[in-house]
Design a protein around this motif. Structure first.
Motif, PDB file in Angstrom:
ATOM      1  N   ALA A   1      42.211  32.081  25.593  1.00 55.88           N
ATOM      2  CA  ALA A   1      41.276  31.184  26.274  1.00 55.88           C
ATOM      3  C   ALA A   1      39.979  31.055  25.492  1.00 55.88           C
ATOM      4  O   ALA A   1      39.576  31.952  24.746  1.00 55.88           O
ATOM      5  N   ASP A   2      39.307  29.932  25.664  1.00 58.63           N
ATOM      6  CA  ASP A   2      38.013  29.726  25.023  1.00 58.63           C
ATOM      7  C   ASP A   2      37.035  30.804  25.488  1.00 58.63           C
ATOM      8  O   ASP A   2      36.905  31.065  26.692  1.00 58.63           O
ATOM      9  N   LEU A   3      36.333  31.424  24.527  1.00 57.76           N
ATOM     10  CA  LEU A   3      35.468  32.556  24.873  1.00 57.76           C
ATOM     11  C   LEU A   3      34.345  32.151  25.823  1.00 57.76           C
ATOM     12  O   LEU A   3      34.010  32.890  26.758  1.00 57.76           O
ATOM     13  N   ALA A   4      33.746  30.990  25.602  1.00 59.46           N
ATOM     14  CA  ALA A   4      32.659  30.557  26.487  1.00 59.46           C
ATOM     15  C   ALA A   4      33.171  30.269  27.888  1.00 59.46           C
ATOM     16  O   ALA A   4      32.471  30.532  28.883  1.00 59.46           O
TER      17      ALA A   4
ATOM     18  N   VAL B   1      27.862  35.202  20.742  1.00 56.26           N
ATOM     19  CA  VAL B   1      26.675  36.020  20.974  1.00 56.26           C
ATOM     20  C   VAL B   1      25.754  35.296  21.950  1.00 56.26           C
ATOM     21  O   VAL B   1      25.406  34.130  21.732  1.00 56.26           O
ATOM     22  N   LEU B   2      25.370  35.982  23.008  1.00 61.70           N
ATOM     23  CA  LEU B   2      24.413  35.460  23.970  1.00 61.70           C
ATOM     24  C   LEU B   2      23.291  36.482  24.124  1.00 61.70           C
ATOM     25  O   LEU B   2      23.532  37.607  24.566  1.00 61.70           O
ATOM     26  N   ALA B   3      22.099  36.107  23.706  1.00 59.43           N
ATOM     27  CA  ALA B   3      20.920  36.975  23.664  1.00 59.43           C
ATOM     28  C   ALA B   3      21.033  37.957  22.498  1.00 59.43           C
ATOM     29  O   ALA B   3      21.839  37.773  21.592  1.00 59.43           O
ATOM     30  N   ASP B   4      20.227  39.014  22.508  1.00 54.76           N
ATOM     31  CA  ASP B   4      19.952  39.746  21.269  1.00 54.76           C
ATOM     32  C   ASP B   4      20.864  40.944  21.000  1.00 54.76           C
ATOM     33  O   ASP B   4      20.416  42.062  20.817  1.00 54.76           O
ATOM     34  N   SER B   5      22.189  40.681  20.936  1.00 57.18           N
ATOM     35  CA  SER B   5      23.170  41.670  20.469  1.00 57.18           C
ATOM     36  C   SER B   5      24.012  40.985  19.410  1.00 57.18           C
ATOM     37  O   SER B   5      24.975  40.279  19.738  1.00 57.18           O
TER      38      SER B   5
ATOM     39  N   TRP C   1      18.517  32.291  26.621  1.00 57.98           N
ATOM     40  CA  TRP C   1      19.709  32.295  27.469  1.00 57.98           C
ATOM     41  C   TRP C   1      20.337  33.680  27.469  1.00 57.98           C
ATOM     42  O   TRP C   1      20.404  34.341  26.438  1.00 57.98           O
ATOM     43  N   VAL C   2      20.775  34.103  28.638  1.00 59.67           N
ATOM     44  CA  VAL C   2      21.330  35.435  28.815  1.00 59.67           C
ATOM     45  C   VAL C   2      22.325  35.378  29.971  1.00 59.67           C
ATOM     46  O   VAL C   2      22.251  34.483  30.829  1.00 59.67           O
TER      47      VAL C   2
ATOM     48  N   ALA D   1      25.669  29.931  24.222  1.00 63.26           N
ATOM     49  CA  ALA D   1      25.900  31.047  23.297  1.00 63.26           C
ATOM     50  C   ALA D   1      26.011  30.546  21.858  1.00 63.26           C
ATOM     51  O   ALA D   1      26.392  29.407  21.601  1.00 63.26           O
ATOM     52  N   VAL D   2      25.677  31.434  20.928  1.00 65.40           N
ATOM     53  CA  VAL D   2      25.853  31.168  19.500  1.00 65.40           C
ATOM     54  C   VAL D   2      27.267  31.598  19.124  1.00 65.40           C
ATOM     55  O   VAL D   2      27.700  32.700  19.481  1.00 65.40           O
ATOM     56  N   ARG D   3      27.979  30.730  18.388  1.00 59.44           N
ATOM     57  CA  ARG D   3      29.382  31.014  18.115  1.00 59.44           C
ATOM     58  C   ARG D   3      29.688  30.845  16.623  1.00 59.44           C
ATOM     59  O   ARG D   3      29.018  30.117  15.912  1.00 59.44           O
TER      60      ARG D   3
END
Length: 269
Positions: free
Chosen positions: A69-72, A112-116, A163-164, A175-177
């Motif tokens: 499935a799509d991750l987002a 990646v969503l937020a600072d991880s 965004w978090v 999210a950044v992908r």
């Protein structure tokens, strides 16, 4: 299955007292999930670690049920389900970062969503390193736009903010992908900000050096380097920060072990 090595360490609260970690790592057959629960902005809210644990479990269930499935989409459904199950409302709920790495026969994906961040090593059009990071939160901090709790609340999950994962499933679409060919990726790292701060703010090492430390001493060596620096700045003068030590979680995913059966990160070039 790649070789996966994990290091985790609890930090302290803003009062300096020991407390359980709010970071969560889940390893699946074809994915790794890493979440970092944020310190709750209100004393009447559940802790971020509680929320991160619930969200990690729901993400894991979703990916087990639909591995392709799509991750987002999986993230959006998981946020919605946790919010509905526990009566969480956007703007008044605990929150968490999300980092996801998934591998399939032809590709490797990161979200990646937020600072991880997720850091990939391999061959990427002439580059040997690709850092997947969401810098919206740190940019706002550096620009002085998150001075108060009200600033954070106003800019959380807002177009002019950051965004978090919280109670708004729409955050997943922000999210950044990244997607790479499977044979282009040798190693991937996932880190919470208690580890990435060693690169981004303390400048103790860069990501290739972090990988070298992990190869030579295991992923705990990277955590040790950050903690040693923080212990040398106990009053938080050199590096102003809310906590003397933040929670730390660090994952090394070695894809070369799949092809070479070399026994893990010790076999990396």
């Amino acid at each position: 299955m790649p070789d996966i090595a994990i290091a985790e360490r609890a930090g302290v609260g803003t009062d300096g007292a020991d407390r359980p970690t709010e970071d969560h790592v889940v390893v699946l057959d074809n994915a790794v999930l890493l979440l970092d629960g944020a310190t709750s902005p209100h004393p009447d809210l559940p802790p971020g670690g509680w929320y991160a644990g619930l969200l990690a479990a729901r993400l894991a269930d979703g990916l087990r049920a639909e591995p392709d499935a799509d991750l987002a989409d999986v993230l959006a459904a998981s946020i919605a389900d946790v919010a509905a199950a526990h009566g969480l409302r956007p703007g008044h709920a605990p929150s968490s970062t999300v980092a996801m790495l998934r591998w399939q026969p032809g590709l490797v994906e990161a979200l990646v969503l937020a600072d991880s961040p997720v850091i990939a090593f391999g061959r990427f059009g002439g580059d040997a390193l690709d850092v997947v990071s969401d810098d919206r939160l740190v940019t706002l901090r550096d620009d002085g736009k998150l001075q108060t709790g009200a600033d954070v609340r106003r800019r959380r999950n807002a177009e002019d903010g950051f965004w978090v994962a919280e109670a708004d499933p729409g955050a997943a679409a922000k999210a950044v992908r990244r997607t790479w060919p499977r044979d282009a990726v040798d190693v991937a790292l996932l880190a919470t900000d208690g580890v990435s701060i060693g690169v981004d703010e303390y400048h103790l090492f860069d990501w290739p050096e972090a990988l070298r430390l992990a190869r030579e001493g295991g992923p705990d060596a990277v955590l040790d380097a950050v903690r040693t620096a923080e212990k040398q700045d106990p009053d938080r003068v050199r590096w102003p920060r809310a906590k003397r030590h933040d929670d730390q979680a660090f994952v090394v995913v070695d894809f070369t072990a799949c092809a070479q059966a070399s026994g893990g990160i010790q076999g990396l070039p």
